[in-house]
Motif scaffolding. Structure first.
Motif, PDB file in Angstrom:
ATOM      1  N   TYR A 163       0.830  -1.210   0.000  1.00  0.00           N
ATOM      2  CA  TYR A 163       0.000   0.000   0.000  1.00  0.00           C
ATOM      3  C   TYR A 163       0.861   1.256   0.000  1.00  0.00           C
ATOM      4  O   TYR A 163       0.546   2.249  -0.655  1.00  0.00           O
ATOM      5  CB  TYR A 163      -0.924  -0.007   1.225  1.00  0.00           C
ATOM      6  N   LEU A 190      -7.140  -0.697  -1.646  1.00  0.00           N
ATOM      7  CA  LEU A 190      -6.194  -1.267  -0.687  1.00  0.00           C
ATOM      8  C   LEU A 190      -6.364  -0.649   0.691  1.00  0.00           C
ATOM      9  O   LEU A 190      -6.321  -1.356   1.704  1.00  0.00           O
ATOM     10  CB  LEU A 190      -4.759  -1.074  -1.178  1.00  0.00           C
ATOM     11  N   ALA A 236      -8.134  -7.496   4.026  1.00  0.00           N
ATOM     12  CA  ALA A 236      -7.027  -7.592   3.081  1.00  0.00           C
ATOM     13  C   ALA A 236      -6.690  -9.057   2.808  1.00  0.00           C
ATOM     14  O   ALA A 236      -6.563  -9.860   3.727  1.00  0.00           O
ATOM     15  CB  ALA A 236      -5.800  -6.869   3.627  1.00  0.00           C
ATOM     16  N   SER A 253      -4.087 -11.737   0.435  1.00  0.00           N
ATOM     17  CA  SER A 253      -2.835 -11.798  -0.292  1.00  0.00           C
ATOM     18  C   SER A 253      -2.515 -13.246  -0.615  1.00  0.00           C
ATOM     19  O   SER A 253      -2.719 -14.136   0.214  1.00  0.00           O
ATOM     20  CB  SER A 253      -1.710 -11.183   0.540  1.00  0.00           C
ATOM     21  N   ILE A 275      -1.198  -7.132  -1.695  1.00  0.00           N
ATOM     22  CA  ILE A 275      -2.608  -7.210  -1.346  1.00  0.00           C
ATOM     23  C   ILE A 275      -3.443  -7.310  -2.616  1.00  0.00           C
ATOM     24  O   ILE A 275      -3.217  -6.588  -3.584  1.00  0.00           O
ATOM     25  CB  ILE A 275      -3.039  -5.970  -0.542  1.00  0.00           C
ATOM     26  N   GLU A 314      -6.244  -6.612  -5.110  1.00  0.00           N
ATOM     27  CA  GLU A 314      -7.098  -5.456  -5.374  1.00  0.00           C
ATOM     28  C   GLU A 314      -8.519  -5.955  -5.617  1.00  0.00           C
ATOM     29  O   GLU A 314      -8.818  -6.542  -6.655  1.00  0.00           O
ATOM     30  CB  GLU A 314      -6.590  -4.686  -6.580  1.00  0.00           C
TER      31      GLU A 314
END
Length: 363
Positions: A50, A254, A263, A265, A271, A273
């Motif tokens: 971010y 984000l 969040a 991942s 992260i 989107e």
């Protein structure tokens, strides 16, 4: 009216190295000084893509050696993640090496992801911030100070390197809590606010909220200096505008993912989107924000300024993977055409009264 660049230093994917992102941030700072901007602001975030700036004060110290005039600010130092004694020493050092060009933005933070990894309870963030606020002011105002609070305790302490600006650098406070903003107004410090990616209705609501907070302190918000963080972009090239808006939306997606604990991942770092409940179409963003031709941007900025009446506009420049050369040209464009036109109209006292940008530029 002052203008700054707000540099988030984002990494949208592995096609951008961390070195490239940081180098771009530095290059934009130098370009902003050359273009006549008043301030360059640096965010603070940790452990994900971010924002890649872990220490705005380190960025200030580095960029101070590459610039001469532009003020350099933290936007913001997340106070609960610091040791107060060390932070005070670093503030004094940075203000010294920048020859008194530091603007100190402070906030309480909001990303649990970061707090967990620093071993700090996010639920205590506002209480920690309030005590840090006390310590910072005491440490910069007094040669020797002490403090005893619920969370922070310091025996009699002297900070060796004092700030060049006395009694302290300008302090800018950002917070979602009215009580914190009220304290900043009461202490005669500055505010940093945003309407995110929303339009004129949100700006009007923001103005009303600030007026209400100031009124509770027995003040007028017009007596308080405050900055307005805004996404804006001027171009006749529609693809450039679309790319800028797409990167602004990426930034907001984000931020909301981190704020609302959703969040995701695949590799523990980048992260995903993903659209959230507050997601906007690019068309909605285009209507909400000062984007379009130079004249359209000037007109819209003047309209927003007439509603909110800020002292400072912080333009978001480094978002996602927006092309660096294009952004450098944008910074130069603001310096050569947009900022002078806005300032000229504000000096005339006719802002918000229907005068068009083409008239402003040609007058």
């Amino acid at each position: 009216m002052e203008f700054g660049v707000f540099i988030l230093a984002q990494q949208r994917g592995y096609h951008q190295s961390s070195q490239q992102v940081i180098n771009n941030a530095v290059e934009q700072t130098v370009a902003a000084e050359r273009a006549g901007f008043d301030t360059a602001w640096y965010a603070e975030h940790h452990f994900n893509n971010y924002s890649l700036c872990p220490s705005p004060l380190m960025m200030v110290a580095h960029c101070a050696g590459l610039t001469k005039r532009i003020r350099l600010g933290s936007a913001v130092c997340v106070l609960p993640l610091y040791n107060p004694a060390r932070l005070l020493g670093e503030i004094g050092f940075v203000d010294t090496v920048s020859n008194g060009r530091l603007d100190l933005g402070i906030g309480s933070g909001y990303q649990k992801f970061e707090f967990d990894r620093f071993g700090v309870d996010l639920d205590h963030s506002h209480a920690l911030f309030a005590e840090f606020y006390d310590v910072l002011q005491a440490g910069m105002r007094e040669r020797i100070f002490s403090y005893s609070g619920e969370h922070l305790k310091m025996p009699p302490t002297a900070i060796a390197v004092r700030t060049v600006q006395t009694p302290m650098p300008p302090i800018w406070v950002t917070s979602g809590h009215g009580e914190t903003l009220g304290r900043a107004i009461r202490d005669n410090h500055n505010l940093f606010v945003t309407a995110l990616l929303n339009g004129l209705d949100a700006i009007k609501a923001l103005r009303e909220r600030l007026e209400g907070i100031a009124a509770k302190e027995g003040r007028s918000i017009d007596d308080t200096r405050f900055g307005f963080l805004r996404c804006a972009y001027a171009s006749d090239n529609d693809s450039e505008i679309t790319s800028y808006l797409d990167n602004a939306r990426f930034q907001r997606r984000l931020s909301e993912s981190l704020k609302f604990r959703r969040a995701q991942s695949d590799d523990g770092y980048l992260i995903k989107e993903e659209a959230g409940p507050n997601d906007m179409s690019l068309e909605t963003m285009r209507s909400n924000l000062p984007v379009g031709s130079v004249n359209q941007v000037i007109d819209r900025m003047l309209e927003e300024i007439s509603i909110l009446k800020p002292s400072h506009i912080a333009l978001q420049t480094q978002l996602g993977d927006f092309d660096q050369r294009t952004m450098l040209r944008q910074i130069e464009l603001w310096g050569s055409k947009i900022i002078p036109a806005i300032r000229k109209e504000l000096r005339s006292g006719r802002a918000g009264r229907g005068k068009t940008a083409s008239e402003v530029v040609s007058a």
